[in-house]
Design a protein around this motif. Structure first.
Motif, PDB file in Angstrom:
ATOM      1  N   SER A 186       0.826  -1.217   0.000  1.00  0.00           N
ATOM      2  CA  SER A 186       0.000   0.000   0.000  1.00  0.00           C
ATOM      3  C   SER A 186       0.855   1.259   0.000  1.00  0.00           C
ATOM      4  O   SER A 186       0.416   2.303  -0.470  1.00  0.00           O
ATOM      5  N   ASP A 196       1.019  -2.244   6.941  1.00  0.00           N
ATOM      6  CA  ASP A 196       2.434  -2.495   7.205  1.00  0.00           C
ATOM      7  C   ASP A 196       3.244  -2.119   5.969  1.00  0.00           C
ATOM      8  O   ASP A 196       2.702  -1.964   4.881  1.00  0.00           O
ATOM      9  N   VAL A 197       4.531  -1.926   6.186  1.00  0.00           N
ATOM     10  CA  VAL A 197       5.425  -1.491   5.110  1.00  0.00           C
ATOM     11  C   VAL A 197       6.051  -2.733   4.479  1.00  0.00           C
ATOM     12  O   VAL A 197       6.560  -3.603   5.192  1.00  0.00           O
ATOM     13  N   ASP A 198       5.977  -2.835   3.166  1.00  0.00           N
ATOM     14  CA  ASP A 198       6.537  -3.989   2.456  1.00  0.00           C
ATOM     15  C   ASP A 198       7.733  -3.547   1.625  1.00  0.00           C
ATOM     16  O   ASP A 198       7.624  -2.596   0.852  1.00  0.00           O
TER      17      ASP A 198
HETATM   18 CA    CA Z   1       1.501  -3.666   3.461  1.00  0.00          CA
END
Ligand code: CA
Ligand code: DGT
Ligand code: CA
Length: 575
Positions: A186, A196-198
């Motif tokens: 996202s 969350d950060v990917d």
């Molecule tokens: Ca994410």
């Protein structure tokens, strides 16, 4: 489609069975079924009806019966029975980072913990730390996890997510053996909030990279560290943030970037297209039989599926796949197109620098003009300008402009819309200004009728060029006003009034879908950072991304006009 909820139910059954200490084999069967259902692009009802589901390895007779029961009745008896075996609030514990079903089992059995409140007491009393295999360190981790859960709405703002992403990507770049690094999920799509950060990193030695990441100084808690994926809560300036790092081989980097950028719904649509073309698409590549036909480069995935390349900002399954197929995707607005900022404050109201500082900063940013829009007198907390002070400021700006080269200041005001919809300054003073944005700063909790009428009336004023932060929301903190957005958009089109896209990541207002509505109705958008300092001008990118997520092109955005063109656009509303 019922896939998501059904997948969730199977996972929940597995969780409960794990807490109850039931058969490991059955637990892993349930998890596998949950994954299969969650992953398939096809409608589970159709798969069941055609008999396809029964053919998938891992979906046994008893799982099939449960799926069938759910589709017929909306519930699964086995799930209901499992729920009766545990206290109603026990499953809430699973949301605490770092605890997992095994931890829940231990505190439930050994300490009779039945809720998060119970667990907090057990940690405080020290009984949690005395459990075998737990200890003070684990107690501290869980206490932080609970604090994290209580503080957050579960989702963070874009600026917070970006800060975490920079921290981690800078760290990964320094490691030996890492190739390309790409933010996904996202955050890459610039969604308004981030779960969350990917992050993806191309490298051969997965385990080593994961270990380096999970061992980094900024890591507060490790959630998982496998051969190719590490998950951790990292500490940033503003918040603890969940980051997933995935290590990917270079030949699959494009496919992984495509897959992990999502959105899930967009990916489902892409996989449908692949299946129709007798191809297989996953995070490793696009395959024809067993031959990889695309994988290293993301663009090639789209190309081989006979689609135009779809910008990550559009990947929400809101018509972009159809548009890519028929080659009519919009050419999206970018920061390079931006020539101006329409909303900035100086130290005349509540900013911390003066107009000439902002003019210089705007010039440095490559802008042609910038609108000074300090608050009006009713915004007393923000040191709003009296009519006399505003008249004074207009004079100052005109004088400054005589000296400035390559950049122009427009004299503006962020004028309050009062309770009855009238404005904080009279028309005579407003007529002196180049640019007027009107804003609601009080009574945001008013009825739908009230806030809508106030906004409509403000737009009727011939000097109001734009409505600032039209819904008034503050992400994670304040709900938007209950405004009739369709009605105000329609009226904006009729009155030649623009809407602001407030670029501050707390606001993003208008939001993406409302930008799209406005554009489709013929309303122009003015992106403003609402900067209160020189540094604040850098928020422009969030506003541009939000507008682009609303399918905005250059033609929809006032910030792309030259000084001469904006002046004539602004004047055309005036009597
Ligand atoms: Ca994410
Ligand atoms: P977030 O983190 O809630 O703000 O949203 P995302 O979109 O970042 O979601 P996340 O972090 O769960 O997963 C990242 C991407 O990976 C997601 O956008 C699409 C892909 N993905 C993850 N799980 C699945 C799945 O079960 N099926 C499919 N088709 N794609 C998935
Ligand atoms: Ca993730």
């Amino acid at each position: 489609m019922k896939n998501a909820i059904l997948s969730e139910l199977f996972n929940q059954m597995a969780d409960i069975m794990e807490i109850l200490g039931e058969d490991r084999f059955r637990i892993s069967t349930y998890r596998k079924v949950a994954r299969i259902i969650g992953d398939t692009p096809a409608d589970i009802e159709v798969l069941l009806a055609t008999g396809e589901l029964a053919k998938i390895p891992g979906v046994g007779k008893s799982s099939l019966a449960k799926i069938e029961q759910f589709i017929k009745t909306g519930t699964i008896t086995a799930h209901k029975q499992l729920l009766t075996k545990i206290p109603p609030k026990l499953l809430e514990l699973l949301a605490i980072p770092g605890i997992g079903p095994k931890g829940v089992k231990a505190v439930y059995e050994e300490l009779k913990v039945k809720s998060i409140a119970d667990l907090k007491r057990a940690i405080k009393a020290g009984s949690f730390a005395r459990l075998p295999g737990f200890g003070d360190k684990k107690a501290a981790v869980i206490a932080r996890g609970i604090a994290f859960l209580e503080k957050s709405t579960g989702r963070i703002r874009l600026d917070q997510a970006l800060e975490a992403a920079y921290l981690v990507t800078d760290f990964l770049r320094e490691l030996s053996g890492t190739g390309r690094i790409q933010t996904a999920g996202s955050l890459r799509r610039r969604a308004e909030t981030i779960g969350d950060v990917d992050i993806l990193v191309a490298a051969g030695k997965g385990k080593q990279i994961v270990q380096a990441f999970t061992g980094a100084g900024f890591v507060q808690e490790v959630l998982a560290a496998g051969p190719t994926k590490g998950s951790a809560i990292i500490q940033t300036e503003t918040a603890p943030i969940h980051v997933d790092v995935r290590v990917v081989p270079a030949e699959s980097f494009g496919a992984a970037a495509q897959y992990f950028t999502g959105s899930k719904q967009h990916n489902v649509r892409l996989r449908e297209i692949a299946v129709k073309a007798k191809l297989k698409l996953n995070e490793y590549g696009l395959f024809k039989a067993d031959k990889m036909i695309a994988g290293p480069v993301e663009e090639e995935i789209y190309q081989k599926l006979c689609l135009d390349y779809i910008d990550p900002l559009l990947r929400e399954d809101r018509g972009e796949v159809e548009a890519a197929k028929s080659r009519c995707l919009p050419k999206l607005i970018t920061v390079e197109d931006i020539k101006a900022d329409f909303h900035v404050h100086t130290n005349a109201s509540d900013g911390n620098c003066d107009a000439s500082d902002l003019a210089q900063a705007a010039k440095d940013a490559g802008y042609k003009y910038i609108c000074i829009t300090d608050h009006s007198r009713s915004s007393a907390i923000a040191n709003g300008l009296s009519p006399e002070r505003l008249a004074q400021q207009i004079k100052q700006i005109r004088k400054l402009n005589e000296k400035l080269k390559g950049v122009t200041l427009l004299a503006g005001s962020e004028v309050d819309i009062l309770a009855n919809g009238s404005l904080d300054f009279d028309d005579k003073l407003l007529a002196e200004l180049d640019f007027v944005i009107a804003a609601i700063h009080s009574g945001l909790a008013g009825s739908r009728e009230k806030v809508t009428t106030r906004t409509l009336k403000a737009m009727d004023n011939p000097y109001v060029n734009c409505i600032a932060h039209p819904t008034g929301r503050l992400i994670g903190q304040r709900e938007p006003m209950d405004i009739d957005i369709a009605a105000v958009i329609k009226h904006a089109a009729q009155t030649h009034t623009a809407f602001e896209v407030n670029a501050n990541p707390w606001r993003l207002d208008l939001k993406d879908t409302h930008c799209r509505m406005a554009i489709e109705t013929g309303v122009k958008l003015a992106i403003g950072t609402d900067a209160h300092s020189v540094a604040g001008l850098a928020l422009m990118g969030f506003g541009v991304a939000t507008a682009a997520r609303g399918w905005a092109t250059k033609a929809d955005i006032l910030n792309t006009l030259s000084v001469a063109k904006i002046r004539s656009w602004l004047k055309s509303k005036r009597p």
